[in-house]
Design an enzyme around this catalytic site. Sequence first.
Site, PDB file in Angstrom:
ATOM      1  N   GLY A   1     -38.769  34.372  -6.911  1.00  0.00           N
ATOM      2  CA  GLY A   1     -38.107  33.164  -7.411  1.00  0.00           C
ATOM      3  C   GLY A   1     -37.844  32.154  -6.306  1.00  0.00           C
ATOM      4  O   GLY A   1     -38.039  30.945  -6.482  1.00  0.00           O
ATOM      5  N   CYS A   2     -37.423  32.650  -5.154  1.00  0.00           N
ATOM      6  CA  CYS A   2     -37.113  31.760  -4.030  1.00  0.00           C
ATOM      7  C   CYS A   2     -38.379  31.117  -3.472  1.00  0.00           C
ATOM      8  O   CYS A   2     -38.368  29.947  -3.074  1.00  0.00           O
ATOM      9  CB  CYS A   2     -36.368  32.526  -2.944  1.00  0.00           C
ATOM     10  SG  CYS A   2     -34.777  33.161  -3.519  1.00  0.00           S
ATOM     11  N   THR A   3     -39.462  31.869  -3.463  1.00  0.00           N
ATOM     12  CA  THR A   3     -40.731  31.317  -2.994  1.00  0.00           C
ATOM     13  C   THR A   3     -41.226  30.242  -3.953  1.00  0.00           C
ATOM     14  O   THR A   3     -41.656  29.167  -3.521  1.00  0.00           O
ATOM     15  CB  THR A   3     -41.777  32.440  -2.835  1.00  0.00           C
ATOM     16  OG1 THR A   3     -41.294  33.371  -1.854  1.00  0.00           O
ATOM     17  CG2 THR A   3     -43.120  31.892  -2.402  1.00  0.00           C
TER      18      THR A   3
ATOM     19  N   ALA B   1     -39.043  27.133  -3.426  1.00  0.00           N
ATOM     20  CA  ALA B   1     -39.359  26.474  -2.156  1.00  0.00           C
ATOM     21  C   ALA B   1     -40.698  25.744  -2.239  1.00  0.00           C
ATOM     22  O   ALA B   1     -40.828  24.610  -1.762  1.00  0.00           O
ATOM     23  CB  ALA B   1     -39.376  27.497  -1.022  1.00  0.00           C
TER      24      ALA B   1
END
Length: 157
Positions: free
Chosen positions: A44-46, A49
């Site tokens: 999710g963070c990738t 970003a």
Amino acid sequence: MTIEIGQKAPDLELKGDHGETVKLSDYKGKYIVLYFYPKDMTPGCTTEACDFRDSHESFAELDAVIIGVSPDSQEKHGKFKEKHNLPFLLLVDDEHKLAEAFDVWKLKKNFGKEYMGIERSTFLIDKEGRLIKEWRKVKVKDHVAEALQTLKDMSEK
């Protein structure tokens, strides 16, 4: 105490991904899109970003800087930025000072376990350093597009 719309953003010093000391006031005169995310190199963070990366120029055209914040180390941030070609600053909030100031350091539950962590959130700060919009408990899908549209709408006023 939680920061509220219209209030000045906290001006704490944190380390950037190159080891430099950074404060939000360093960006006075620009909009700041400050996004908190749980952990480098996670799905999710990738995605989030990379969505910010792909819209980076559009934000820049609106006189906005993007700043990501997580508890990860400077080294992890560096690897994350390099792997995904992230053109914006990532701040190291290993003591959760900025996360606590924005009230995004929360008790979380996952698979029956409780732990403290970042609640994915984004904050839009105006050119004078005041909070003008917040998105809490963010779902990654379409979030960056919504943040960009909000900034476009505000900059047209």
